[in-house]
Design an enzyme around this catalytic site. Structure first.
Site, PDB file in Angstrom:
ATOM      1  N   ASN A   9       0.953  -0.925   0.048  1.00 13.34           N
ATOM      2  CA  ASN A   9       0.015  -0.050  -0.183  1.00 13.34           C
ATOM      3  C   ASN A   9       1.001   1.271  -0.078  1.00 13.34           C
ATOM      4  OD1 ASN A   9      -2.041   1.663   0.549  1.00 13.34           O
ATOM      5  ND2 ASN A   9      -2.137   1.113   2.387  1.00 13.34           N
ATOM      6  N   TRP A  10       1.228   1.595  -1.476  1.00 12.60           N
ATOM      7  CA  TRP A  10       1.558   2.287  -1.383  1.00 12.60           C
ATOM      8  C   TRP A  10       1.099   4.240  -1.462  1.00 12.60           C
ATOM      9  CZ3 TRP A  10       3.770   2.408  -6.932  1.00 12.60           C
ATOM     10  CH2 TRP A  10       5.078   1.505  -7.273  1.00 12.60           C
ATOM     11  N   LYS A  11       0.244   4.224  -0.712  1.00  8.13           N
ATOM     12  CA  LYS A  11      -0.530   5.161   0.107  1.00  8.13           C
ATOM     13  C   LYS A  11      -0.183   6.746  -0.474  1.00  8.13           C
ATOM     14  CE  LYS A  11      -0.103   3.709   5.323  1.00  8.13           C
ATOM     15  NZ  LYS A  11      -0.180   3.474   6.567  1.00  8.13           N
ATOM     16  N   HIS A 107      -9.726   0.787   5.187  1.00  9.83           N
ATOM     17  CA  HIS A 107      -8.139   1.655   5.871  1.00  9.83           C
ATOM     18  C   HIS A 107      -9.061   2.445   7.584  1.00  9.83           C
ATOM     19  CE1 HIS A 107      -4.471   3.055   6.165  1.00  9.83           C
ATOM     20  NE2 HIS A 107      -3.535   1.710   5.711  1.00  9.83           N
ATOM     21  N   GLU A 109      -6.772   4.914   8.126  1.00 13.05           N
ATOM     22  CA  GLU A 109      -6.928   6.422   7.268  1.00 13.05           C
ATOM     23  C   GLU A 109      -8.342   6.964   6.908  1.00 13.05           C
ATOM     24  OE1 GLU A 109      -3.087   5.850   5.209  1.00 13.05           O
ATOM     25  OE2 GLU A 109      -1.877   5.563   7.424  1.00 13.05           O
ATOM     26  N   GLU A 179      -5.544  -4.988  10.414  1.00 11.77           N
ATOM     27  CA  GLU A 179      -4.240  -3.303  10.315  1.00 11.77           C
ATOM     28  C   GLU A 179      -4.191  -2.310  12.430  1.00 11.77           C
ATOM     29  OE1 GLU A 179      -2.406  -2.307   7.367  1.00 11.77           O
ATOM     30  OE2 GLU A 179      -4.010  -1.483   7.196  1.00 11.77           O
ATOM     31  N   GLY A 185       2.682   3.044  10.968  1.00  8.07           N
ATOM     32  CA  GLY A 185       3.642   3.781  10.953  1.00  8.07           C
ATOM     33  C   GLY A 185       3.796   4.242  12.071  1.00  8.07           C
ATOM     34  N   SER A 225       3.630  -1.588  10.724  1.00  8.18           N
ATOM     35  CA  SER A 225       5.155  -2.093  10.105  1.00  8.18           C
ATOM     36  C   SER A 225       5.194  -3.263  10.532  1.00  8.18           C
ATOM     37  CB  SER A 225       4.974  -1.090  12.314  1.00  8.18           C
ATOM     38  OG  SER A 225       4.596   0.010  12.770  1.00  8.18           O
ATOM     39  N   GLY A 246       2.781  -0.936   4.229  1.00  8.09           N
ATOM     40  CA  GLY A 246       2.815  -0.036   4.324  1.00  8.09           C
ATOM     41  C   GLY A 246       4.457   1.127   3.799  1.00  8.09           C
ATOM     42  N   GLY A 247       4.474   2.006   4.957  1.00  6.63           N
ATOM     43  CA  GLY A 247       6.401   1.746   4.692  1.00  6.63           C
ATOM     44  C   GLY A 247       7.281   1.482   4.000  1.00  6.63           C
TER      45      GLY A 247
HETATM   46  P1  13P Z   1       3.271   0.673   7.913  1.00  3.48           P
HETATM   47  O1  13P Z   1       3.118  -0.921   7.326  1.00  3.48           O
HETATM   48  O2  13P Z   1       3.713   2.244   7.104  1.00  3.48           O
HETATM   49  O3  13P Z   1       2.681   0.425   9.237  1.00  3.48           O
HETATM   50  O4  13P Z   1       1.468   0.795   7.270  1.00  3.48           O
HETATM   51  C1  13P Z   1       0.448  -0.489   7.630  1.00  3.48           C
HETATM   52  C2  13P Z   1      -0.331   0.146   6.436  1.00  3.48           C
HETATM   53  O5  13P Z   1      -1.338   0.960   6.721  1.00  3.48           O
HETATM   54  C3  13P Z   1      -1.189  -0.445   5.316  1.00  3.48           C
HETATM   55  O6  13P Z   1      -2.477  -0.501   4.686  1.00  3.48           O
END
Ligand code: 13P
Length: 264
Positions: A9-11, A107, A109, A179, A185, A225, A246-247
């Site tokens: 997930n590149w956001k 998600h 967010e 999640e 994050g 994470s 994510g990251g």
């Molecule tokens: P991180 O891996 O950056 O914690 O993000 C997880 C995420 O929100 C994947 O959708």
């Protein structure tokens, strides 16, 4: 064995050009690792990148060097509406037509910054399924909910309300991602024990709703994470079928190291 999935997930990161470069870097690294027939890699870039990355997947699928790879594209969101005067929205039909197979829905967010509640998310799931997109439905509790010991209740509500319109047969065509909000994050992942406990619980909630067989076949991903150091221990857990990353997915080497840890 259930399908094992590593989803990136590149956001809201990368321009289309940077995203294509990152995708091709990931693809090149993946082509050098031993085939895992039980696994799939999913890339969820921003909407603006879907078409060009879809074209790249298509072009590479004709090259024997990449023929063993199972790669699909996901959108990070979709509209709860079908079409019409909804400025700024992107429909499931549009997403599907851009060459996309999956869509992330719910998600944390989206839930927290854009106030998407379980009702709205249930409608998004309906729109996705109508257009033959596979929803990756996200759930997870906040730090406060865990400290108040209502994390199981929170996740159960999210799962039951999000899936309320759909049949067991349709649940078969879904993926769930657990999640925990406090792990996203932050660099603090859920321990393998905490994650396994919640994944087993989610599978039980699905079994009560749709029967044991459908629950046993459902891929449930862990997100929060996830990195090359903790992926192995998390993915070894019996009810964890991969990760939503994510990251670490913005770094091709790190993401492919995570892919390597999927169960075989
Ligand atoms: P991180 O891996 O950056 O914690 O993000 C997880 C995420 O929100 C994947 O959708």
């Amino acid at each position: 064995m259930r399908l094992q999935i590593a989803a990136a997930n590149w956001k809201m990161n990368t321009t289309p050009e940077e995203g294509l470069k990152l995708f091709e870097h990931i693809l090149n690294l993946l082509s050098t690792i031993p085939e895992n027939r039980n696994s799939r890699v999913i890339i969820a870039p921003p909407f603006t990148h879907l078409h060009i990355i879809s074209e790249s997947i298509h072009a590479h699928s004709k090259n024997p060097r990449f023929s063993n790879l199972d790669i699909s594209l996901a959108a990070q969101n979709c509209s709860s509406e079908t079409k019409g005067a909804y400025t700024g929205e992107v429909s499931s039909e549009m997403i599907k037509n851009a060459g996309t197979r999956y869509v992330i829905i719910g998600h944390s967010e989206r839930r927290s910054y854009f106030r998407e509640d379980n009702n709205c998310l249930a409608r998004k799931i309906d729109r996705a399924l109508e257009n033959n997109l596979i929803p990756i439905y996200c759930c997870g509790e906040t730090r406060q909910e865990r400290s108040e010991k209502i994390h199981f209740e929170t996740v159960k509500n999210q799962v039951e309300e999000g899936l309320k319109h759909i049949s067991g047969e349709q649940v078969k065509n879904m993926v769930i991602a657990y999640e925990p909000v406090w792990a996203i994050g932050t660099g603090v992942n859920a321990t393998a024990q905490e994650a396994q406990e919640m994944h087993a619980f989610i599978r039980k909630v699905i079994a009560e709703r749709c029967g044991k067989e459908i629950a046993a076949g459902l891929s449930i991903l862990y997100g929060g994470s996830c990195n090359p150091k903790n992926a192995k221990e998390l993915f070894e857990c019996p009810d964890i079928d991969g990760g939503l990353v994510g990251g670490a997915s913005l770094n091709a080497n790190d993401f492919v190291e995570i892919v390597k840890q999927l169960k075989r």
